[in-house]
Design a protein around this motif. Structure first.
Motif, PDB file in Angstrom:
ATOM      1  N   THR A  34      37.056  38.211  55.460  1.00  0.00           N
ATOM      2  CA  THR A  34      35.652  37.637  54.669  1.00  0.00           C
ATOM      3  C   THR A  34      35.969  36.302  54.261  1.00  0.00           C
ATOM      4  OG1 THR A  34      35.487  40.041  53.677  1.00  0.00           O
ATOM      5  CG2 THR A  34      34.334  38.079  52.295  1.00  0.00           C
ATOM      6  N   SER A  58      40.900  42.657  55.440  1.00  0.00           N
ATOM      7  CA  SER A  58      39.570  42.745  54.907  1.00  0.00           C
ATOM      8  C   SER A  58      38.994  41.439  54.228  1.00  0.00           C
ATOM      9  CB  SER A  58      38.833  44.021  54.400  1.00  0.00           C
ATOM     10  OG  SER A  58      37.627  43.886  54.080  1.00  0.00           O
ATOM     11  N   SER A  59      40.011  41.340  53.130  1.00  0.00           N
ATOM     12  CA  SER A  59      39.518  40.121  52.234  1.00  0.00           C
ATOM     13  C   SER A  59      39.956  38.662  52.963  1.00  0.00           C
ATOM     14  CB  SER A  59      40.778  40.204  51.211  1.00  0.00           C
ATOM     15  OG  SER A  59      40.261  41.096  50.277  1.00  0.00           O
ATOM     16  N   GLN A  66      42.391  30.426  49.049  1.00  0.00           N
ATOM     17  CA  GLN A  66      42.255  31.798  48.644  1.00  0.00           C
ATOM     18  C   GLN A  66      43.023  32.579  49.527  1.00  0.00           C
ATOM     19  OE1 GLN A  66      38.218  32.405  49.416  1.00  0.00           O
ATOM     20  NE2 GLN A  66      37.488  31.232  47.498  1.00  0.00           N
ATOM     21  N   LEU A 117      46.175  35.243  48.221  1.00  0.00           N
ATOM     22  CA  LEU A 117      46.289  36.824  48.581  1.00  0.00           C
ATOM     23  C   LEU A 117      47.627  37.017  49.487  1.00  0.00           C
ATOM     24  CD1 LEU A 117      42.878  37.195  50.357  1.00  0.00           C
ATOM     25  CD2 LEU A 117      43.464  38.261  48.207  1.00  0.00           C
ATOM     26  N   LEU A 129      45.139  43.625  53.141  1.00  0.00           N
ATOM     27  CA  LEU A 129      44.667  42.201  53.201  1.00  0.00           C
ATOM     28  C   LEU A 129      43.896  41.779  54.144  1.00  0.00           C
ATOM     29  CD1 LEU A 129      48.280  40.239  52.212  1.00  0.00           C
ATOM     30  CD2 LEU A 129      46.411  40.979  50.549  1.00  0.00           C
TER      31      LEU A 129
END
Length: 176
Positions: free
Chosen positions: A119, A115-116, A81, A85, A113
């Motif tokens: 997470t 925050s993603s 993931q 990104l 990027l």
């Protein structure tokens, strides 16, 4: 420590077969000195003799090995993931410390990027913590074993042997 997953991933994926082959070779040499370790699904016999001075019980080694194996899929998914990104950016995933305790340096990522990625890392860390606890260890104990095994060849061998045994059990449908 528990989750220095990004840096270990590239090593784990390329070096896994070498590590397992070395562990299998070691295990076959030591197979005569088996130790029965009780687990939730019965017991496993480990070929390596247990080092008495490391303070880590056979049950903890088995829990540690099971945790590492169970973390592999979520760790690979998180890496995939994050790589996705970072596609099209000039960011090298290997230069970023994305451990559970080191997320502060995510600030070097492009703002859109952060925050993603944070997470994804947090979700992985929460999942890894649950895996560790489901295998009878605390995160603190898991981290202690992680820190101890590079300095303790006997412990490292115990972990490798336990991982091989667990993988063999899994391949055989959980039967010994």
């Amino acid at each position: 420590m528990i989750h220095r997953f990004i840096h270990r991933l590239s090593i784990a994926n390329s070096g896994r077969s070498v590590a397992i082959a070395a562990a299998v070779a070691s295990l076959s040499l030591l197979a005569g000195a088996g130790v029965q370790v009780p687990t939730a699904s019965g017991g496993i016999t480990l070929g390596a003799a247990w080092a008495q001075d490391n303070g880590i019980s056979p049950e903890e080694v088995t829990g540690y090995a099971a945790s590492v194996l169970q973390m592999d899929s979520p760790r690979n998914e998180a890496l995939s993931q994050i790589k996705s990104l970072l596609t099209g950016t000039d960011q090298d995933i290997n230069s970023i410390d994305m451990s559970c305790t080191g997320t502060a340096n995510l600030n070097q990522l492009p703002r859109n990027l952060r925050s993603s990625v944070r997470t994804i890392v947090i979700n992985y860390c929460n999942q890894a913590s649950q895996i560790v606890e489901s295998n009878g260890l605390t995160v603190r104990r898991f981290n202690a074993i992680t820190a101890a095994h590079p300095q303790d060849p006997a412990l490292a061998e115990q972990i490798r042997s336990a991982m091989i045994e667990l993988q063999q059990q899994s391949a055989n449908g959980g039967a010994q």
